[in-house]
Write an enzyme that holds these catalytic residues in place. Structure first.
Site, short mmCIF file in Angstrom:
data_model
loop_
_atom_site.label_atom_id
_atom_site.label_comp_id
_atom_site.label_asym_id
_atom_site.label_seq_id
_atom_site.Cartn_x
_atom_site.Cartn_y
_atom_site.Cartn_z
CB CYS A 50 -12.17 -2.30 9.98
SG CYS A 50 -11.34 -3.49 8.90
CG HIS A 83 -9.60 0.22 7.11
ND1 HIS A 83 -9.92 -0.22 8.38
CD2 HIS A 83 -9.96 1.54 7.07
CE1 HIS A 83 -10.42 0.77 9.08
NE2 HIS A 83 -10.46 1.84 8.30
CG ASP A 106 -12.29 4.57 9.32
OD1 ASP A 106 -12.65 3.42 9.64
OD2 ASP A 106 -11.10 4.89 9.13
#
Length: 285
Positions: A73, A112, A127
């Protein structure tokens, strides 16, 4: 802020196969997010092999765009944020807690990375670094549902940790913190994060001896109709409406599997190191 002056935008868009409009619209955002999630690879190999992951934009571009490797991420968001900044989008970076296997009473660290992007008078959760989607922006409103990917996603405002409220992304399943038929994938607040904050979280994920990404490799590839994962030496495939399929693989089979199934290229030296580390991991198990 996100070093977009150093971005090779044309090379990135060529990787995605994108030659469309570059104006900061919701349509552009949707198309870019889908192309990124389905094209740019996802893996934790650098953590497992080297306990080091670089977040400078030059290194991220070299790894994800030029060399055909994957990242997680922090790397994906570093790249995508530079793209959005270059295209003129307004956005805020945020940190979330992955809750799969955990719950609000036993939260995991906020490691994250995600983005909240402004478009068409609304804010959208983007995302691109979860690995298993989402493949489109989700409007930041309680009850928003995305059905663009293989599995639906639900966004809710709720208690996320010890009496504190925030946003929770739910996927299909059953969990203590979700409504019937849903389980929490990750939770987050709107507290702004900056590259220096991601550097701290990235160091923990990449180097801490108890980080799950350090103790074994994890690889994902999402397609429009399936999700493939490699967790240490277990290859899994999931399709909507079908039971998951799991298969054990041997260390020497992994480099070819990465290339054939996940589209991740490793050079001869890296492949040899990976096989050795996986063989040692199998022996300890």
């Amino acid at each position: 802020m996100w070093n977009s002056d150093d971005l090779g935008l044309d090379a990135y868009l060529a990787l995605l196969g994108y030659d469309g409009d570059r104006s900061p619209t919701l349509a552009t955002l949707r198309t870019l997010q889908r192309a990124h999630v389905l094209t740019v690879r996802w893996d934790t190999l650098d953590s497992f092999l080297y306990r080091r992951v670089r977040l400078d934009l030059a290194s991220v571009q070299d790894k994800l765009v030029r060399r055909g490797r994957g990242g997680y991420c922090f790397e994906h968001v570093t790249l995508f944020a530079a793209v959005l900044e270059r295209l003129g989008f307004a956005f805020t970076a945020v940190s979330g807690r992955v809750q799969l296997g955990a719950d609000s009473a036993h939260p995991r660290p906020a490691t994250h990375a995600m983005l909240l992007v402004e478009a068409e008078g609304a804010r959208w959760l983007v995302d691109v670094g979860f690995g298993a989607g989402p493949v489109e922006p989700i409007e930041l409103v309680d009850g928003a549902v995305s059905e663009a990917g293989p599995w639906p996603l639900l966004l809710r405002w709720q208690e996320i940790t010890h009496g504190s409220s925030g946003w929770a992304v739910h996927g299909p399943g059953e969990g203590a913190d979700g409504p019937a038929g849903w389980k929490v994938r990750q939770v987050f607040t709107e507290n702004p994060q900056y590259p220096v904050d991601f550097a701290v979280g990235n160091h923990y994920v990449a180097a801490y001896e108890r980080s799950p990404f350090v103790v074994r490799p994890f690889v994902q590839r999402l397609r429009a109709d399936r999700l493939d994962t490699l967790d240490a030496l277990t290859w899994g495939t999931e399709r909507p409406g079908e039971p998951p399929v799991r298969e054990a693989v041997r260390p020497h089979e992994v480099p070819k599997l990465l290339d054939d199934v996940f589209g991740i290229r490793t050079d001869a030296e890296e492949a040899a190191l990976l096989v050795r580390r996986l063989a040692a991991l199998a022996e300890r198990a």
